[in-house]
Design an enzyme around this catalytic site. Sequence first.
Site, PDB file in Angstrom:
ATOM      1  N   LYS A 232       0.856  -1.184   0.000  1.00  0.00           N
ATOM      2  CA  LYS A 232       0.000   0.000   0.000  1.00  0.00           C
ATOM      3  C   LYS A 232       0.885   1.224   0.000  1.00  0.00           C
ATOM      4  CE  LYS A 232      -4.001   2.033   0.415  1.00  0.00           C
ATOM      5  NZ  LYS A 232      -3.655   2.737  -0.848  1.00  0.00           N
TER       6      LYS A 232
ATOM      7  N   LYS B 186       5.324   1.745  -3.176  1.00  0.00           N
ATOM      8  CA  LYS B 186       5.180   3.094  -3.724  1.00  0.00           C
ATOM      9  C   LYS B 186       5.441   3.039  -5.217  1.00  0.00           C
ATOM     10  CE  LYS B 186       4.472   7.410  -2.349  1.00  0.00           C
ATOM     11  NZ  LYS B 186       3.733   7.983  -1.210  1.00  0.00           N
TER      12      LYS B 186
ATOM     13  N   ASP C 231      -0.270  10.805  -4.569  1.00  0.00           N
ATOM     14  CA  ASP C 231       0.874  11.461  -3.920  1.00  0.00           C
ATOM     15  C   ASP C 231       1.085  12.740  -4.728  1.00  0.00           C
ATOM     16  OD1 ASP C 231       3.211  10.818  -1.826  1.00  0.00           O
ATOM     17  OD2 ASP C 231       4.183  11.721  -3.548  1.00  0.00           O
TER      18      ASP C 231
ATOM     19  N   THR D  28      -4.524  13.436   5.220  1.00  0.00           N
ATOM     20  CA  THR D  28      -3.102  13.604   5.540  1.00  0.00           C
ATOM     21  C   THR D  28      -2.887  14.930   6.271  1.00  0.00           C
ATOM     22  OG1 THR D  28      -2.601  12.334   3.561  1.00  0.00           O
ATOM     23  CG2 THR D  28      -0.768  13.459   4.608  1.00  0.00           C
TER      24      THR D  28
ATOM     25  N   ASN E  39      -2.447  19.018  -1.830  1.00  0.00           N
ATOM     26  CA  ASN E  39      -3.437  18.290  -1.033  1.00  0.00           C
ATOM     27  C   ASN E  39      -3.119  18.321   0.463  1.00  0.00           C
ATOM     28  OD1 ASN E  39      -3.891  15.306   0.235  1.00  0.00           O
ATOM     29  ND2 ASN E  39      -5.684  16.056  -0.855  1.00  0.00           N
TER      30      ASN E  39
HETATM   31  P1  NDP Z   1       0.512  17.815  -4.290  1.00  0.00           P
HETATM   32  O1  NDP Z   1       1.003  17.500  -5.629  1.00  0.00           O
HETATM   33  O2  NDP Z   1      -0.936  17.949  -4.051  1.00  0.00           O
HETATM   34  O3  NDP Z   1       1.201  19.156  -3.738  1.00  0.00           O
HETATM   35  C1  NDP Z   1       2.586  19.281  -3.642  1.00  0.00           C
HETATM   36  C2  NDP Z   1       2.901  20.700  -3.203  1.00  0.00           C
HETATM   37  O4  NDP Z   1       4.286  20.788  -2.911  1.00  0.00           O
HETATM   38  C3  NDP Z   1       2.638  21.735  -4.294  1.00  0.00           C
HETATM   39  O5  NDP Z   1       2.308  22.964  -3.704  1.00  0.00           O
HETATM   40  C4  NDP Z   1       3.992  21.807  -5.005  1.00  0.00           C
HETATM   41  O6  NDP Z   1       4.235  23.030  -5.676  1.00  0.00           O
HETATM   42  C5  NDP Z   1       4.943  21.651  -3.841  1.00  0.00           C
HETATM   43  N1  NDP Z   1       6.182  20.997  -4.314  1.00  0.00           N
HETATM   44  C6  NDP Z   1       6.304  19.759  -4.858  1.00  0.00           C
HETATM   45  N2  NDP Z   1       7.570  19.505  -5.205  1.00  0.00           N
HETATM   46  C7  NDP Z   1       8.250  20.611  -4.879  1.00  0.00           C
HETATM   47  C8  NDP Z   1       9.608  20.980  -4.989  1.00  0.00           C
HETATM   48  N3  NDP Z   1      10.517  20.136  -5.525  1.00  0.00           N
HETATM   49  N4  NDP Z   1       9.966  22.202  -4.527  1.00  0.00           N
HETATM   50  C9  NDP Z   1       9.048  23.062  -3.989  1.00  0.00           C
HETATM   51  N5  NDP Z   1       7.742  22.751  -3.866  1.00  0.00           N
HETATM   52  C10 NDP Z   1       7.363  21.571  -4.301  1.00  0.00           C
HETATM   53  O7  NDP Z   1       1.145  16.676  -3.329  1.00  0.00           O
HETATM   54  P2  NDP Z   1       0.691  16.239  -1.877  1.00  0.00           P
HETATM   55  O8  NDP Z   1       0.198  17.403  -1.116  1.00  0.00           O
HETATM   56  O9  NDP Z   1      -0.155  15.038  -2.015  1.00  0.00           O
HETATM   57  O10 NDP Z   1       2.087  15.735  -1.261  1.00  0.00           O
HETATM   58  C11 NDP Z   1       2.969  16.597  -0.542  1.00  0.00           C
HETATM   59  C12 NDP Z   1       3.899  15.772   0.309  1.00  0.00           C
HETATM   60  O11 NDP Z   1       3.129  14.983   1.237  1.00  0.00           O
HETATM   61  C13 NDP Z   1       4.781  14.763  -0.436  1.00  0.00           C
HETATM   62  O12 NDP Z   1       6.013  14.641   0.241  1.00  0.00           O
HETATM   63  C14 NDP Z   1       4.009  13.461  -0.292  1.00  0.00           C
HETATM   64  O13 NDP Z   1       4.846  12.321  -0.407  1.00  0.00           O
HETATM   65  C15 NDP Z   1       3.485  13.612   1.128  1.00  0.00           C
HETATM   66  N6  NDP Z   1       2.338  12.780   1.467  1.00  0.00           N
HETATM   67  C16 NDP Z   1       1.186  12.850   0.754  1.00  0.00           C
HETATM   68  C17 NDP Z   1       0.105  12.090   1.122  1.00  0.00           C
HETATM   69  C18 NDP Z   1      -1.226  12.210   0.459  1.00  0.00           C
HETATM   70  O14 NDP Z   1      -2.182  11.632   0.979  1.00  0.00           O
HETATM   71  N7  NDP Z   1      -1.370  12.958  -0.613  1.00  0.00           N
HETATM   72  C19 NDP Z   1       0.207  11.098   2.213  1.00  0.00           C
HETATM   73  C20 NDP Z   1       1.445  11.165   2.954  1.00  0.00           C
HETATM   74  C21 NDP Z   1       2.469  11.961   2.550  1.00  0.00           C
HETATM   75  P3  NDP Z   1       4.169  23.065  -7.279  1.00  0.00           P
HETATM   76  O15 NDP Z   1       2.713  22.861  -7.609  1.00  0.00           O
HETATM   77  O16 NDP Z   1       4.668  24.409  -7.648  1.00  0.00           O
HETATM   78  O17 NDP Z   1       5.040  21.948  -7.767  1.00  0.00           O
END
Ligand code: NDP
Length: 446
Positions: free
Chosen positions: A91, A127, A167, A211, A242
Amino acid sequence: MLHEKLESIYDSVLRRNPGEIEFHQAAREVLESIGPVLGKHPEYAESKIIERICEPERQIIFRVPWEDDQGEVHINRGFRVEFNSALGPYKGGLRFHPSVYLGIVKFLGFEQIFKNGLTGLPIGGGKGGSDFDPKGRSQREIMRFCQSFMTELYRHIGEYTDVPAGDIGVGQREVGYLFGQYKRITNRYESAVITGKGLSYGGAQVRTEATGYGCAFFVEEMLKARGTSFDGKRVVVSGSGNVAVYAIEKVQQLGGTVVACSDSSGYVIDEKGIDLDLLKQIKQIEHLRMDAYARRRGEVSFVAGRSIWEVPCEVAMPSATQNEITGKDAEALVRGGCIAIGEGANMPTTPEGIRIFQEAGVSFGPGKAANAGGVATSALEMQQNASRDSWTFEFSERRLQEIMQDIHGRCLNTAEEYGMPGNYVAGANIDGFKRVADAMLALGLI
Ligand code: NDP
């Protein structure tokens, strides 16, 4: 420092997985925590549990061909790393981002094993993802990419085998396209094959928020343990995807003021507190960049090319990506009066950053524990799909809060038991590791 028995295991991880630096970092962090466990449990070393955990059960890499709106053909690379299924079907989410390569997928999959163990729910760790960049792509292009990705992935997943989710770059829209293609190819309405679905076709209440909400609940518990609360606290949340949006929502409900958030183009400081309706409009509906928020809100600064962690706050919730808080950022946060960190993202703090926070007495909630609410609610989605049931928002949120409180309590108790009181990193790694290790011992050498 690594326990001597673990030093050679880590060397072998480096040798066998060249160039996968994020995976090396994630493995080292776990190995550094579990030294004390080996003294108490020699059976783990005798059965080579740690060597086995560091080697994925299966790694799938595949070609994803697709056509853009102009008819040009593109080739991306798809990944699914099925790391450990001792506790249940693999998962873990799918990430679509140009930086994705095997080392990122393996770091995320490795973290997922222990995170899922920590939830106490019957899910293994895996993953996946692709180096596909969804930015600037039309809805049709994204749909075609998702369909092509699933045309290979479908043969490796299933309700009892491997259950992906979202993700970075994979939200409800992409999950819908992926599920649609799975259904079409297999001719099976197998709802529990993927989580994070829309509510109209088998999704669960609170999964979208889980999350971010879960991370806020976890931080609330850390603050309680320090005799305080979110009430009146100044909070900075990085990202605006998200995880970030729903972390902001819950922090505001719990009485905190979120004064800054970001995307990869820069950050905004909004001293009155982030206007969540405006942020959702800009990010979720219009898909614009952060400077649009500043323009529409007025009297708000947009800062490009600098670190959001220079903004002083009492609570920081990194919710964007890996290694976004460096040692320098951690020093700035400590100087600015930060007392608690809740990692919404996976591994957003570098090892040096973690050391600085811990030495300064900051409550540091690692992603494995603090962001486990997402996968926990995915497991609840699977449970509802299996029983053809759907729970209310209120009931689901209560379950999420109880799970986060339970994870927090277990991290603290385990850290205490192993002589590291208040060390949530050690607590999370040891508790998650023991659950998986015990199941692996029970299942024999497989
Ligand atoms: P989204 O794609 O919804 O959002 C990611 C956010 O982070 C965006 O605002 C994006 O900006 C920014 N971002 C991504 N990469 C970079 C980077 N290299 N430098 C600066 N900003 C960055 O993803 P999520 O919110 O789902 O995920 C965010 C984090 O949470 C990740 O680490 C993910 O692994 C973790 N996570 C997510 C879960 C989930 O349920 N979704 C569960 C557990 C952990 P931009 O749009 O400009 O790229």
